[in-house]
Write a protein that holds these residues in place. Structure first.
Motif, short mmCIF file in Angstrom:
data_model
loop_
_atom_site.label_atom_id
_atom_site.label_comp_id
_atom_site.label_asym_id
_atom_site.label_seq_id
_atom_site.Cartn_x
_atom_site.Cartn_y
_atom_site.Cartn_z
N TYR A 34 9.22 -3.90 1.21
CA TYR A 34 9.66 -3.37 2.49
C TYR A 34 10.70 -2.27 2.33
CZ TYR A 34 7.38 -6.02 6.20
OH TYR A 34 6.45 -6.49 7.11
N ALA A 35 11.33 -2.21 1.16
CA ALA A 35 12.36 -1.19 0.93
C ALA A 35 11.79 0.22 0.95
CB ALA A 35 13.07 -1.47 -0.39
N GLN A 36 10.47 0.34 0.83
CA GLN A 36 9.84 1.67 0.80
C GLN A 36 9.56 2.24 2.19
OE1 GLN A 36 6.56 1.70 -2.36
NE2 GLN A 36 6.78 -0.49 -1.93
N ILE A 37 9.71 1.42 3.21
CA ILE A 37 9.27 1.85 4.54
C ILE A 37 10.10 3.02 5.06
CG2 ILE A 37 8.94 1.15 6.94
CD1 ILE A 37 8.29 -1.65 5.94
N GLY A 38 11.42 2.95 4.89
CA GLY A 38 12.26 4.05 5.37
C GLY A 38 11.87 5.37 4.76
N CYS A 80 12.13 -8.66 6.88
CA CYS A 80 11.83 -8.66 5.45
C CYS A 80 12.49 -7.49 4.71
CB CYS A 80 10.32 -8.62 5.22
SG CYS A 80 9.43 -10.08 5.79
N ILE A 81 12.99 -6.50 5.45
CA ILE A 81 13.63 -5.35 4.82
C ILE A 81 15.08 -5.65 4.44
CG2 ILE A 81 14.68 -4.18 6.83
CD1 ILE A 81 13.45 -1.57 5.83
N ILE A 118 18.43 -3.62 9.37
CA ILE A 118 17.08 -3.13 9.61
C ILE A 118 17.12 -1.68 10.10
CG2 ILE A 118 15.05 -3.36 11.11
CD1 ILE A 118 15.59 -6.40 11.11
N VAL A 119 17.97 -1.44 11.10
CA VAL A 119 18.09 -0.10 11.67
C VAL A 119 18.53 0.90 10.60
CG1 VAL A 119 19.42 1.31 13.29
CG2 VAL A 119 18.49 -0.89 14.03
N ALA A 120 19.51 0.51 9.79
CA ALA A 120 20.04 1.42 8.77
C ALA A 120 18.99 1.73 7.71
CB ALA A 120 21.28 0.81 8.13
N LYS A 121 18.28 0.73 7.23
CA LYS A 121 17.33 0.95 6.15
C LYS A 121 16.07 1.69 6.61
CE LYS A 121 18.67 -2.42 2.72
NZ LYS A 121 18.21 -3.45 1.76
N LEU A 122 15.78 1.62 7.89
CA LEU A 122 14.66 2.41 8.43
C LEU A 122 15.10 3.82 8.79
CD1 LEU A 122 12.80 -0.19 10.69
CD2 LEU A 122 12.14 0.63 8.43
N ARG A 146 0.83 -1.21 0.00
CA ARG A 146 0.00 0.00 0.00
C ARG A 146 0.87 1.26 0.00
NH1 ARG A 146 -4.49 1.25 -1.93
NH2 ARG A 146 -4.65 -1.02 -1.77
N LEU A 147 2.10 1.15 0.50
CA LEU A 147 2.98 2.32 0.60
C LEU A 147 3.38 2.87 -0.76
CD1 LEU A 147 5.37 1.05 3.42
CD2 LEU A 147 3.21 2.28 3.64
N ALA A 148 3.20 2.07 -1.83
CA ALA A 148 3.57 2.53 -3.17
C ALA A 148 2.52 3.46 -3.77
CB ALA A 148 3.78 1.32 -4.09
N PHE A 149 1.32 3.51 -3.19
CA PHE A 149 0.24 4.34 -3.73
C PHE A 149 0.43 5.80 -3.33
CE2 PHE A 149 -1.37 0.11 -3.97
CZ PHE A 149 -2.27 0.08 -5.03
N GLU A 150 0.42 6.67 -4.33
CA GLU A 150 0.67 8.09 -4.07
C GLU A 150 -0.39 8.68 -3.16
OE1 GLU A 150 2.89 11.27 -3.92
OE2 GLU A 150 3.45 9.50 -5.11
N GLY A 151 -1.67 8.28 -3.35
CA GLY A 151 -2.74 8.80 -2.52
C GLY A 151 -2.55 8.44 -1.05
N PHE A 152 -2.07 7.22 -0.79
CA PHE A 152 -1.85 6.81 0.60
C PHE A 152 -0.68 7.58 1.20
CE2 PHE A 152 -0.26 4.05 3.99
CZ PHE A 152 -1.44 3.84 4.70
N ARG A 153 0.35 7.80 0.40
CA ARG A 153 1.50 8.58 0.89
C ARG A 153 1.07 10.00 1.27
NH1 ARG A 153 7.06 7.47 -1.23
NH2 ARG A 153 7.22 5.22 -1.46
#
Length: 589
Positions: free
Chosen positions: A162-166, A150-151, A193-197, A125-132
């Motif tokens: 999961y790469a989009q979460i950060g 998973c990141i 995990i810590v670095a990518k977030l 869902r994080l890929a959707f512009e409206g949700f962002r």
């Protein structure tokens, strides 16, 4: 109000929130994780499956003002947790691709108006512009990232979404607190995990709860299908009694869909209420099987690793692996689904000689028409080898896993219940002889540490001719040939068991070098006993049919002297090549 005063006020509300969620008290480590999150604003929590991670973000969500976002890939788990929260009077929902367009619009509208305390969101869902855009408008005091491993591209279950979460965290209005939760993460994966977030290297990392002494862990190599079936049936009888005994349930993990279906049918024919589960089944059939297992109408599930995420059945008495999974992380996550009620449960991992080449072939297979990255192949291959070393290891299986996850504070000093500990208690090994052998082997490591690898240590104590040892003058030491009565292969296996026991470590880099750990030094000096099962004198042979063995005997008897000499030379060549390549001889030929 200052941040410290705010944290103090929130902490005072935790007991009230705990009661609202239906709990009387915290489990060990939960309060510490919640208070760290409140006070520091970020925390990485590593706790095993069934360890109560969800409370560590649900409780702050209840006491903090605004709407908490929980990012999770497990739609079934979202559904279950939302239902449980609503039954407690807590406004919650989930947003995922399974919703109808009308339901999706309604829930997004309610989220914009702040009508929920907790919203579960699928990572895609994080890929959707409206949700962002919506994220920048809502009052969000906390973001929880579930299944955070998973990141990591170096973890056992990487998911690209999961790469989009950060990036998403930077879009949320204000500076929300962040908690990342996972059941399986080594120190290397935790740092990634810590670095990518984008949480900062000083983010507190809580690692707890990996000790599961109620699990009787076992590993065994099988000689064929009949042997595998016999071992499965024996453990089901030990753990469940028999079909219809109402003593709980079992999960049997299969490496392939076909094997899962065959095993389920075999168990049905034996009288068990069994079913199979894998990604090739229709969604309705998968849901039916999962529901049957959850409500107790099925006793045994034979499944691929597609089964189990979000399953919350506390009376699983056994988890059996018909073949090794891809890593210790994957194994411990799956076997951890047994014995969540704290009562005795069993975990049995079976392996066969063809598992290693099959795993390598799987790793090198094209993914979506693209050849996998060679670096990723080698990394995942090493994760698999760690699991195989654990299976072969001669020290307590629980303690070896705790060391792997960096949870040495909970080390048991021998659980007394796994197959290795039971073997140590029952075997007629001479404790003094074992200690002497181990101390001599460790003295070889001490001589080559930070200079050479494990094979060089084995060659040193064996007294083998080796140019590297000669150039370094190590062939002049009293340690050289101290265990010459043993084969180099046996000594290498002994040293691998010393690695599993935590007495020998490796440096980083492309060519890891061995060294003695602090614990290993005390064992070498005789300051603590060497509790270890020695490797068998000979490696078990691959299984053969009776006819194949008969053909081999006949062929061997018919060898001429010249042919026999050539055959022996080929065997010696194969053995040497297998040592050089670090693979079993059967992989060569």
């Amino acid at each position: 109000m200052s941040p410290a005063a705010e944290a103090s006020a929130i902490n005072e509300q935790l007991e009230e929130g705990l009661a609202l969620l239906g709990y009387e008290r915290f489990r060990p480590g939960q309060r510490e994780a919640v208070e760290t999150l409140i006070e520091e604003g970020r925390v990485l929590l590593v706790a095993p499956t069934g360890g109560g991670k969800s409370l560590t973000y649900q409780l702050p969500a209840v006491v903090l003002p605004g709407t908490t976002l929980v990012i999770s890939p497990l739609i079934a788990l979202m559904n279950d947790q939302v239902r449980a929260l609503e039954e407690r009077g807590i406004a919650a929902t989930f947003i995922a691709s399974t919703l109808s367009p009308d339901d999706m619009r309604e829930r997004l509208s309610n989220l914009r108006r702040g009508q929920y305390k907790i919203v579960y969101v699928a990572p895609e869902r994080l890929a959707f512009e409206g949700f962002r855009e919506l994220l920048s408008q809502i009052d969000c005091p906390l973001v929880a990232v579930d299944e955070a491993h998973c990141i990591s591209e170096w973890g056992h279950d990487f998911r690209p979404e999961y790469a989009q979460i950060g990036e998403m965290l930077a879009l949320v209005r204000g500076s929300p607190r962040v908690i990342a939760c996972t059941a399986t993460a080594t120190p290397v994966v935790r740092d990634e995990i810590v670095a990518k977030l984008g949480l900062g290297t000083d983010t507190p990392q809580h690692v707890r709860g990996f000790a599961r002494p109620n699990l009787r862990l076992r590993a065994a190599e099988v000689s064929g299908k009949a042997d595998r079936c016999r071992r499965v049936d024996a453990l089901l009888a030990e753990a469940l009694g028999g079909p219809g005994s109402d003593r709980g349930a079992a999960i049997i993990y299969s490496p392939t869909r076909r094997m899962a279906e065959e095993e389920a049918q075999r168990l049905i024919d034996a009288g068990w209420k069994a079913g199979s589960y894998h990604a090739g089944l229709s969604p309705n059939l998968r849901e039916s099987v999962q529901r049957g297992f959850s409500n107790g109408s099925l006793e045994v599930i034979a499944a691929t690793n597609a089964f189990g995420m979000g399953i919350d059945r506390s009376d699983v008495r056994a988890v059996i692996h018909l073949g090794p999974p891809g890593s210790i992380e994957a194994y411990y996550q799956e076997v951890g689904r047994a014995g969540r009620d704290g009562r005795d449960a069993w975990g049995l991992m079976l392996s066969a000689p063809n598992d290693m080449p099959r795993r390598r072939r799987l790793l090198e297979s094209d993914m979506d028409g693209r050849a996998p990255d060679p670096r990723v192949i080698e990394h995942k291959w090493n994760l698999f080898l760690e699991l195989m070393r654990w299976a072969e290891g001669g020290s307590c299986r629980h303690d070896a896993i705790l060391r792997y996850f960096g949870d040495e504070a909970e080390a048991l000093g021998g659980c007394g219940r796994c197959d290795v500990c039971e073997s140590l208690d029952q075997t007629e090994q001479d404790a003094e002889e074992v200690s002497l052998l181990v101390r001599k082997a460790l003295s070889g490591v001490a001589r080559v540490q930070h200079k050479f690898g494990l094979n060089a240590a084995a060659k040193l104590v064996r007294g083998a001719k080796d140019e590297r040892l000669q150039r370094a003058g190590l062939d002049q030491l009293s340690t050289y040939g101290i265990l010459k009565e043993h084969s180099e292969d046996w000594l290498t296996r002994l040293l691998r068991r010393c690695v599993t026991a935590g007495w020998v470590g490796f440096t980083g880099g492309e060519h890891p070098l061995v060294f003695l750990t602090e614990e290993g030094i005390t064992v070498m000096k005789g300051e603590r006993p060497a509790r270890l099962v020695l490797p068998p004198a000979h490696r078990p042979e691959a299984s053969e049919s009776r006819m194949a063995r008969k053909r081999k005997v006949v062929a061997s008897a018919e060898f001429s002297p010249d042919a026999k000499r050539l055959f022996d030379e080929l065997r010696a060549w194969r053995l040497q090549l297998s040592k050089d390549e670090g693979v079993p001889p059967y992989v060569i030929a």
